[in-house]
Design a protein around this motif. Sequence first.
Motif, PDB file in Angstrom:
ATOM      1  N   THR A  81       0.825  -1.111   0.007  1.00 53.36           N
ATOM      2  CA  THR A  81      -0.182   0.054  -0.065  1.00 53.36           C
ATOM      3  C   THR A  81       0.791   1.199   0.009  1.00 53.36           C
ATOM      4  OG1 THR A  81      -1.461  -0.968   1.332  1.00 53.36           O
ATOM      5  CG2 THR A  81      -1.639   1.203   1.274  1.00 53.36           C
ATOM      6  N   HIS A  82       1.968   1.262   0.661  1.00 50.03           N
ATOM      7  CA  HIS A  82       2.726   2.348   1.058  1.00 50.03           C
ATOM      8  C   HIS A  82       3.919   2.437  -0.044  1.00 50.03           C
ATOM      9  CE1 HIS A  82       0.291   1.914   4.467  1.00 50.03           C
ATOM     10  NE2 HIS A  82       1.036   0.852   4.994  1.00 50.03           N
ATOM     11  N   THR A  83       3.833   1.624  -0.848  1.00 50.78           N
ATOM     12  CA  THR A  83       5.246   1.667  -1.527  1.00 50.78           C
ATOM     13  C   THR A  83       4.860   1.407  -3.154  1.00 50.78           C
ATOM     14  OG1 THR A  83       5.601  -0.755  -1.427  1.00 50.78           O
ATOM     15  CG2 THR A  83       6.876   0.587   0.125  1.00 50.78           C
ATOM     16  N   VAL A 101      -9.089  -1.670   2.166  1.00 52.97           N
ATOM     17  CA  VAL A 101      -9.185  -1.995   3.423  1.00 52.97           C
ATOM     18  C   VAL A 101      -7.926  -2.285   4.307  1.00 52.97           C
ATOM     19  CG1 VAL A 101      -9.935  -3.994   5.171  1.00 52.97           C
ATOM     20  CG2 VAL A 101     -11.424  -3.230   3.157  1.00 52.97           C
ATOM     21  N   HIS A 102      -7.778  -1.787   5.675  1.00 51.51           N
ATOM     22  CA  HIS A 102      -6.550  -2.019   6.212  1.00 51.51           C
ATOM     23  C   HIS A 102      -7.399  -2.447   7.636  1.00 51.51           C
ATOM     24  CE1 HIS A 102      -3.822  -0.665   3.561  1.00 51.51           C
ATOM     25  NE2 HIS A 102      -4.511   0.384   3.428  1.00 51.51           N
ATOM     26  N   LEU A 103      -6.771  -3.632   8.246  1.00 48.24           N
ATOM     27  CA  LEU A 103      -7.413  -4.256   9.709  1.00 48.24           C
ATOM     28  C   LEU A 103      -7.120  -2.968  10.778  1.00 48.24           C
ATOM     29  CD1 LEU A 103      -5.874  -7.585   9.243  1.00 48.24           C
ATOM     30  CD2 LEU A 103      -8.497  -7.120   9.415  1.00 48.24           C
ATOM     31  N   SER A 104      -5.693  -2.502  10.738  1.00 50.80           N
ATOM     32  CA  SER A 104      -5.549  -1.547  11.795  1.00 50.80           C
ATOM     33  C   SER A 104      -5.836  -0.083  11.275  1.00 50.80           C
ATOM     34  CB  SER A 104      -3.924  -1.687  12.070  1.00 50.80           C
ATOM     35  OG  SER A 104      -3.230  -1.477  10.905  1.00 50.80           O
ATOM     36  N   ASN A 105      -5.823   0.895  12.159  1.00 49.49           N
ATOM     37  CA  ASN A 105      -6.000   2.237  11.734  1.00 49.49           C
ATOM     38  C   ASN A 105      -4.629   2.737  11.275  1.00 49.49           C
ATOM     39  OD1 ASN A 105      -6.076   5.069  11.384  1.00 49.49           O
ATOM     40  ND2 ASN A 105      -7.107   5.486  13.477  1.00 49.49           N
TER      41      ASN A 105
HETATM   42  C1  DQA Z   1      -2.116  -3.609   7.043  1.00 49.36           C
HETATM   43  C2  DQA Z   1      -1.413  -2.008   7.327  1.00 49.36           C
HETATM   44  C3  DQA Z   1      -0.126  -2.137   6.642  1.00 49.36           C
HETATM   45  O1  DQA Z   1       0.610  -0.954   7.124  1.00 49.36           O
HETATM   46  C4  DQA Z   1       0.807  -3.231   7.053  1.00 49.36           C
HETATM   47  O2  DQA Z   1       1.874  -3.040   6.168  1.00 49.36           O
HETATM   48  C5  DQA Z   1       0.172  -4.653   7.011  1.00 49.36           C
HETATM   49  C6  DQA Z   1      -1.481  -4.709   7.197  1.00 49.36           C
HETATM   50  C7  DQA Z   1      -3.319  -3.647   7.989  1.00 49.36           C
HETATM   51  O3  DQA Z   1      -4.268  -4.478   7.142  1.00 49.36           O
HETATM   52  O4  DQA Z   1      -3.606  -3.168   8.886  1.00 49.36           O
HETATM   53  O5  DQA Z   1       0.540  -5.670   6.387  1.00 49.36           O
HETATM   54  O6  DQA Z   1      -2.657  -3.509   5.690  1.00 49.36           O
END
Ligand code: DQA
Length: 149
Positions: A81-83, A101-105
């Motif tokens: 996502t970040h690269t 979608v991201h599980l974490s904030n």
């Molecule tokens: C993630 C958040 C990303 O920053 C991290 O590299 C992941 C999981 C998430 O679902 O919160 O691998 O995508």
Amino acid sequence: MSQSTVLVLNGPNLNLLGEREPDIYGHATLADIEALCRKAAGLAGLEVDFRQSNHEGALIDAIHEVRHTAAGIVVNAGAYTHTSVALHDALAAVSLPVFEVHLSNVHRRESFRHHSYLSSVCDGVIVGCGPSGYAYAIARISELIDPRH
Ligand code: DQA
């Protein structure tokens, strides 16, 4: 893959969910999330093609493969996502509803997680809702493809 199938695409390290940093990502495994997605899709009369890869090119190939046939795409690209400009370009090339979608904030975490190369080519972004975020994204895709929408 039929036009009622949602591609749920998971990126690197998400195969380790359940054992990977559970304080951040929780205890649900990727298999648990797959089951949740199938349930959410079933409620909406949709099916799910659920995939995970640790390889950027494999994620891009999956997007290309379904670009004319899927109902939509839910993508948690993990750290890519970040690269990944390449994943940005792959998603920009499809005209399906796409939800990130991201599980974490990610916005409450390290600053390198605050930028996403994908958000600008997605219809919506769901962060910090845990596995339910996948179900919300599937529900939204079902709304968007409903001809009554
Ligand atoms: C993630 C958040 C990303 O920053 C991290 O590299 C992941 C999981 C998430 O679902 O919160 O691998 O995508």
